[in-house]
Design a protein around this motif. Structure first.
Motif, PDB file in Angstrom:
ATOM      1  N   PRO A  34     -11.528 -13.726  -1.500  1.00 22.06           N
ATOM      2  CA  PRO A  34     -10.643 -13.142  -0.930  1.00 22.06           C
ATOM      3  C   PRO A  34      -8.859 -12.600  -1.569  1.00 22.06           C
ATOM      4  O   PRO A  34      -8.900 -12.973  -2.559  1.00 22.06           O
ATOM      5  N   ALA A  35      -8.693 -11.919  -0.695  1.00 24.01           N
ATOM      6  CA  ALA A  35      -7.073 -11.089  -1.322  1.00 24.01           C
ATOM      7  C   ALA A  35      -5.944 -11.214  -0.547  1.00 24.01           C
ATOM      8  O   ALA A  35      -5.979 -11.240   0.324  1.00 24.01           O
ATOM      9  N   ILE A  48      -8.431  -6.406  -9.268  1.00 19.70           N
ATOM     10  CA  ILE A  48      -9.063  -7.008  -7.876  1.00 19.70           C
ATOM     11  C   ILE A  48     -10.279  -8.434  -8.040  1.00 19.70           C
ATOM     12  O   ILE A  48     -10.716  -9.403  -8.699  1.00 19.70           O
ATOM     13  N   ALA A  49     -11.289  -7.786  -7.969  1.00 22.30           N
ATOM     14  CA  ALA A  49     -13.078  -8.029  -7.984  1.00 22.30           C
ATOM     15  C   ALA A  49     -13.138  -8.442  -9.486  1.00 22.30           C
ATOM     16  O   ALA A  49     -13.400  -9.909  -9.776  1.00 22.30           O
ATOM     17  N   ARG A  50     -12.505  -8.040 -10.681  1.00 15.13           N
ATOM     18  CA  ARG A  50     -12.274  -9.017 -12.180  1.00 15.13           C
ATOM     19  C   ARG A  50     -11.975 -10.222 -12.379  1.00 15.13           C
ATOM     20  O   ARG A  50     -12.845 -10.415 -12.872  1.00 15.13           O
ATOM     21  N   GLU A  51     -10.976  -9.766 -11.010  1.00 13.51           N
ATOM     22  CA  GLU A  51     -10.016 -10.713 -11.691  1.00 13.51           C
ATOM     23  C   GLU A  51     -10.891 -12.145 -10.780  1.00 13.51           C
ATOM     24  O   GLU A  51     -10.994 -13.104 -11.709  1.00 13.51           O
ATOM     25  N   ALA A  52     -11.010 -11.987 -10.061  1.00 14.94           N
ATOM     26  CA  ALA A  52     -12.410 -12.832  -8.961  1.00 14.94           C
ATOM     27  C   ALA A  52     -13.666 -13.187  -9.536  1.00 14.94           C
ATOM     28  O   ALA A  52     -13.708 -14.703  -9.865  1.00 14.94           O
ATOM     29  N   GLY A  56     -14.085 -17.328 -11.754  1.00 13.93           N
ATOM     30  CA  GLY A  56     -14.839 -18.301 -10.777  1.00 13.93           C
ATOM     31  C   GLY A  56     -14.441 -18.143  -9.350  1.00 13.93           C
ATOM     32  O   GLY A  56     -15.370 -18.965  -8.525  1.00 13.93           O
ATOM     33  N   ALA A  57     -13.212 -16.419  -8.949  1.00 10.15           N
ATOM     34  CA  ALA A  57     -13.380 -17.532  -7.101  1.00 10.15           C
ATOM     35  C   ALA A  57     -14.534 -16.056  -6.394  1.00 10.15           C
ATOM     36  O   ALA A  57     -13.919 -14.943  -5.142  1.00 10.15           O
ATOM     37  N   VAL A  65     -14.677 -20.541   1.067  1.00  9.21           N
ATOM     38  CA  VAL A  65     -12.909 -20.057   0.920  1.00  9.21           C
ATOM     39  C   VAL A  65     -12.231 -21.018   1.265  1.00  9.21           C
ATOM     40  O   VAL A  65     -10.900 -21.087   0.588  1.00  9.21           O
ATOM     41  N   ALA A  66     -12.581 -21.678   2.075  1.00  8.53           N
ATOM     42  CA  ALA A  66     -11.481 -22.549   2.544  1.00  8.53           C
ATOM     43  C   ALA A  66     -10.971 -23.564   0.944  1.00  8.53           C
ATOM     44  O   ALA A  66      -9.649 -24.595   1.295  1.00  8.53           O
ATOM     45  N   GLY A  67     -12.505 -24.126   0.260  1.00  4.97           N
ATOM     46  CA  GLY A  67     -11.921 -25.030  -0.668  1.00  4.97           C
ATOM     47  C   GLY A  67     -10.598 -24.926  -1.716  1.00  4.97           C
ATOM     48  O   GLY A  67     -10.224 -25.411  -2.292  1.00  4.97           O
ATOM     49  N   ALA A  68     -10.783 -23.048  -2.008  1.00  5.00           N
ATOM     50  CA  ALA A  68     -10.285 -22.410  -2.399  1.00  5.00           C
ATOM     51  C   ALA A  68      -8.949 -22.205  -2.380  1.00  5.00           C
ATOM     52  O   ALA A  68      -8.156 -21.831  -3.056  1.00  5.00           O
TER      53      ALA A  68
END
Length: 228
Positions: A34-35, A48-52, A56-57, A65-68
């Motif tokens: 999600p961004a 963004i992909a690297r940070e996710a 663990g996102a 996704v809702a849990g995050a």
């Protein structure tokens, strides 16, 4: 539940319908990040992909996704290389993806607050506990959808189809439900306070277990002859 009804295990996931929209396959090699649209304007998708991945996102389902505590408006489809590196492949409008490919999908817990889902084809989708507050579902087809515990308060359902939908414990407070087809819908502990049901089709609907404070049920149309 009958043997023909879908279960979470055999429904397409959020990742599955995103891959379908992008023309990709092999779901084992992909995930979703999600961004924030603002973040996309400040950082490239590789970052963004690297940070996710580092945090663990990376997700596969709307429930994850809702849990995050993220919504589904903007998603980065990420491919996992042989060495485990996350590489962005597509930036996807989650609302458009769900609008076009959400029929029968597992969309439990989906964060769709304020979503533009006008005309969405969501027949038989599982939207249990989804957040659809203020969403535009004008003329959406939610026939047979599972909306158990979903929050649609303040949403627009003008001319939508909820025929045979499970609306158990769903919050439909202050919704625009004019001309909605509710035939055969299940309304158990459903909150309809302040909803506008003018011209809605309500035969075979039992409002006895619903919360209808402030609802003018006489504005609904229970005559079968009006709809073929």
């Amino acid at each position: 539940m009958t043997g023909n009804e879908a279960t979470p295990e055999n429904r397409p996931t959020l990742l599955d319908i995103t891959l379908l929209a992008c023309g990709e396959t092999d779901s084992d090699r992909y995930a979703l990040a999600p961004a924030d649209p603002v973040a996309l304007g400040l950082h490239d998708t590789m970052e963004i992909a690297r940070e996710a991945q580092a945090s663990g996102a990376l997700y596969r389902t709307s429930l994850e996704v809702a849990g995050a505590e993220c919504d589904l408006r903007t998603l980065v489809l990420v491919r996992l290389t042989d060495n485990g590196r996350a590489v962005p492949t597509w930036v996807v409008n989650g609302w458009s993806t769900i609008r076009a490919h959400g029929a029968g999908a597992d969309l439990r817990g989906a964060g769709l607050r304020g979503a533009g889902l006008s005309g969405a084809h969501l027949v038989g989708a599982d939207l249990t506990d989804a957040d659809l507050r203020g969403a535009d579902l004008t003329k959406a087809d939610l026939s047979g959808a599972v909306l158990h515990g979903a929050d649609l308060s303040g949403s627009v359902l003008f001319s939508a189809t909820l025929r045979g939908a499970d609306l158990t414990e769903c919050d439909l407070s202050r919704t625009d439900m004019r001309h909605v087809d509710l035939r055969g819908a299940e309304l158990v502990r459903t909150a309809l306070r302040g909803a506008d049901l003018w011209g809605s089709y309500t035969w075979d609907v039992d409002f006895g277990c619903a919360f209808t404070d402030g609802v003018q049920l006489d504005r609904a149309d229970a005559l079968k002859a009006k709809v073929s």
